[in-house]
Design a protein around this motif. Structure first.
Motif, PDB file in Angstrom:
ATOM      1  N   TYR A 160       0.823  -1.207   0.000  1.00 31.39           N
ATOM      2  CA  TYR A 160       0.000   0.000   0.000  1.00 31.39           C
ATOM      3  C   TYR A 160       0.860   1.260   0.000  1.00 31.39           C
ATOM      4  CZ  TYR A 160      -4.476  -2.382   0.773  1.00 31.39           C
ATOM      5  OH  TYR A 160      -5.605  -3.141   0.629  1.00 31.39           O
ATOM      6  N   SER A 161       1.940   1.259   0.792  1.00 40.21           N
ATOM      7  CA  SER A 161       2.788   2.457   0.855  1.00 40.21           C
ATOM      8  C   SER A 161       3.491   2.690  -0.477  1.00 40.21           C
ATOM      9  CB  SER A 161       3.815   2.326   1.992  1.00 40.21           C
ATOM     10  OG  SER A 161       4.692   1.231   1.780  1.00 40.21           O
ATOM     11  N   ARG A 162       3.984   1.622  -1.125  1.00 35.56           N
ATOM     12  CA  ARG A 162       4.625   1.783  -2.435  1.00 35.56           C
ATOM     13  C   ARG A 162       3.618   2.284  -3.466  1.00 35.56           C
ATOM     14  NH1 ARG A 162       7.032  -3.331  -1.240  1.00 35.56           N
ATOM     15  NH2 ARG A 162       5.711  -4.354  -2.799  1.00 35.56           N
ATOM     16  N   ARG A 163       2.411   1.729  -3.380  1.00 33.48           N
ATOM     17  CA  ARG A 163       1.381   2.134  -4.341  1.00 33.48           C
ATOM     18  C   ARG A 163       1.065   3.628  -4.182  1.00 33.48           C
ATOM     19  NH1 ARG A 163      -4.431  -0.655  -4.087  1.00 33.48           N
ATOM     20  NH2 ARG A 163      -3.467  -2.315  -5.294  1.00 33.48           N
ATOM     21  N   GLN A 164       0.923   4.099  -2.907  1.00 36.89           N
ATOM     22  CA  GLN A 164       0.594   5.503  -2.680  1.00 36.89           C
ATOM     23  C   GLN A 164       1.713   6.421  -3.175  1.00 36.89           C
ATOM     24  OE1 GLN A 164      -1.436   5.168   1.562  1.00 36.89           O
ATOM     25  NE2 GLN A 164      -1.653   7.203   0.722  1.00 36.89           N
ATOM     26  N   ILE A 165       2.945   6.012  -2.904  1.00 33.96           N
ATOM     27  CA  ILE A 165       4.072   6.827  -3.347  1.00 33.96           C
ATOM     28  C   ILE A 165       4.145   6.847  -4.870  1.00 33.96           C
ATOM     29  CG2 ILE A 165       6.601   7.010  -3.352  1.00 33.96           C
ATOM     30  CD1 ILE A 165       6.501   5.904  -0.464  1.00 33.96           C
ATOM     31  N   LYS A 166       3.944   5.688  -5.473  1.00 32.83           N
ATOM     32  CA  LYS A 166       3.971   5.614  -6.935  1.00 32.83           C
ATOM     33  C   LYS A 166       2.882   6.495  -7.543  1.00 32.83           C
ATOM     34  CE  LYS A 166       3.786   2.328 -10.786  1.00 32.83           C
ATOM     35  NZ  LYS A 166       3.631   0.899 -11.167  1.00 32.83           N
TER      36      LYS A 166
END
Length: 589
Positions: free
Chosen positions: A180-186
């Motif tokens: 989820y954190s990678r997705r939000q940053i991406k």
């Protein structure tokens, strides 16, 4: 993340520290404090609060290092301490982020695979602080548990299982949070690119790692701030560090203060000591001690390793059958009849009647008592206890398990009572009042509170280190370890001496002290600041006065390193009392 060489150094240093090499603690701090500070900063989002938490973290590291079985997992162990301290500060017992079923259930399983390729990061991203700030903002705006998980994985270099243990959640939850954190940053990065910010399709994971490392470097603690924390930590864990005049200037920022406070003149105590050498420092942990007094006497939280009761001296950490042993001992005041009482590594030793009370470092600093003849060893509670005072059938102590708040408990282990809500430093009991120092920047100052926990009163914002009460005056050390006094209502602050004081004792009209600004030599000065007099020319610590004699420990005098000594109050007749270097203090009634 630590490279292999740094990890190897840390393992080696931790191994040395666990084996008793106290100088290794400073090395460990130097290698790790910036990572600890940055992680705390990103969790609590406030510089001053992060500094306070870093102090508490390293005090915990020092006190708990023996509990770390495998030095190779030090990074995960340290990270857990950081997370727990920050959670305590934020008032949260458990991270809550998403619904209970947090596992990633998206059909696009490819996103669960990290892109860890070493993609080229263009210099436009490297050089433009504005761009770095935009990416960091994406990280900062993540929900708390996602942000903490991301920091532990990409900055601390911990694996999923280690993070799961720290965050007390399933490994699947950790994986979900990372996804989820990678997705939000991406998503955020793609949004920036649509706005014209060129990021050149840099893969998310290398970008996260780069931004975190860059920001940590930019926000690293300066030498002065780092040294101040180390000094405070070492005062908190009672390390003393002597330096020669030739090395004092370069070592001053790392000078460690032996925490020392005293009782009233009528109270029988024995001053504590840390044995040190000139070039290669040999440091022995001092242990707090105290004896019981009646209700009219002054009692102070202390850090001294031995006490006298009648013709017996009780102390911690000595030599037994030729080997240095962390245990509780007793011996006659003439040095005979040495006896081991028990194998507990006791700290904050207090004698009251036929009982010894102490924090047992072999059992997470839990509170214990034992009869002075070695029988009836009893565990009173499981609090991580520090700085004990026994008075009127109660044990008063700092509860490290609960943010160093003040607690009291009956000597039989009943009626455990919380007295305040502040992180508490040194404290003293005068009559039915407890005077204490706030131990962090956000509750700095001197307070008093009734022994039943009522009528808390803020007296002033003065730093009050290692106070001693005599009459209506409080003698104490200030921010720079200068010697001051004030009235018990917090007014009338007066400078007695600007010398850098290591430990002191007030007796009559004189104050006897070890001057760390002058090679730790022993001095005396009138309570009005006049008649400053040097008493010896050997590095000394943990001064205590009884009658016409000043008792202290020699820090280095050839073969007398760390031995007990006494000298007349006029500076004559220096006498060596103990020939056993493991015993670290003495008092003759």
């Amino acid at each position: 993340m630590d490279d292999g060489s740094t990890k190897g150094r840390i393992i080696n240093i931790v191994t040395k520290l666990k084996s008793g090499d106290q100088q290794a603690f400073e090395e460990l701090y130097e290698l790790t404090h910036n990572k600890v500070y940055f992680l705390a900063l990103k969790m609590v989002r406030n510089h001053e609060n992060a500094l306070d938490i870093v102090q508490e973290i390293y005090i915990s590291v020092y006190k708990s290092i023996d509990k770390l079985i495998n030095p190779e997992v030090f990074n995960a162990w340290l990270s857990k301490i950081v997370v727990n301290k920050c959670k305590d500060f934020l008032g949260k017992k458990k991270d809550v982020l998403l619904p209970e079923k947090e596992e990633y259930e998206d059909n696009d399983a490819s996103e669960a695979i990290e892109d860890t390729s070493d993609d080229f990061i263009p210099h436009e991203v490297l050089d433009k602080s504005e761009t770095r700030n935009m990416i960091m903002a994406l990280i900062d705006n993540l929900p708390e548990a996602q942000r903490t998980t991301l920091l532990l994985h990409y900055y601390q270099g911990l694996n999923v299982e280690e993070i799961a243990a720290i965050m007390e959640c399933p490994a699947a939850t950790v994986k979900s949070r990372l996804i989820y954190s990678r997705r939000q940053i991406k998503t955020g990065v793609e949004g920036y690119e649509k706005q014209g910010v060129k990021l050149y399709n840099v893969a998310v994971v290398p970008l996260i790692i780069f931004i975190l490392e860059a920001y940590a470097k930019e926000n690293a603690l300066g030498p002065e701030a780092a040294a101040k924390i180390l000094s405070t930590v070492n005062a908190g864990v009672h390390i003393a560090h002597a330096v020669t005049a030739q090395t004092a200037a370069s070592a001053s920022k790392f000078r460690l203060l032996h925490k020392f406070t005293t009782l009233s003149i009528r109270s029988k105590i024995i001053a504590g000591i840390v044995a040190v050498a000139v070039a290669v420092t040999a440091i022995v942990t001092p242990i707090a001690v105290m004896v019981n007094a009646n209700a009219n006497q002054v009692m102070s939280s202390s850090s001294m390793p031995a006490i006298q009761q009648g013709n017996w001296i009780y102390y911690v950490w000595g030599y037994y059958n030729g080997a240095k042993t962390r245990a509780i001992f007793k011996m006659r005041t003439d040095g005979t009849q040495k006896t081991k009482i028990c194998n507990d590594f006791g700290s904050d030793l207090v004698a009251s009647g036929d009982w010894l009370y102490y924090s047992n470092q072999n059992d997470n600093d839990s509170l214990y008592k034992i009869n002075t003849d070695g029988t009836e060893r009893t565990k009173l509670n499981s609090d991580n206890s520090d700085s004990l005072i026994v008075l009127g059938g109660w044990i008063y102590y700092q509860n490290v398990s609960e943010n160093n708040n003040l607690f009291k408990i009956r000597t039989d282990g009943s009626s455990r009572t919380k007295l305040n809500s502040e992180s508490t430093g040194d404290f003293s009991i005068v009559g039915d009042w407890i005077f204490y120092r706030g131990s962090s920047n956000y509750n700095k100052g001197l307070y008093k509170i009734r022994t039943d926990g009522t009528e808390k009163t803020y007296l002033n914002n003065q730093t009050v280190l290692f106070q001693e009460f005599v009459g209506d005056s409080i003698y104490f050390l200030g921010d720079n370890f200068e010697l001051l006094k004030m009235k018990t209502d917090g007014t009338g602050i007066t400078i007695i001496s600007t010398d850098e004081v290591n430990s002191f004792y007030v007796s009559g009209d004189w104050i006897y002290y070890c001057n760390s600004g002058d090679n730790f030599y022993l001095y005396k000065i009138k309570t009005d600041g006049s008649n400053k007099t040097q008493l010896n020319s050997e590095a000394s610590c943990s001064v205590y006065v009884s009658g016409d004699w000043v008792y202290y420990t020699s820090l280095w005098t050839g073969a007398d390193v760390g031995y007990f000594c006494k000298i007349k109050t006029d500076g004559t007749t220096r006498t060596l009392l103990s020939h056993e270097g493991g015993v670290t203090s003495i008092n003759v009634e």
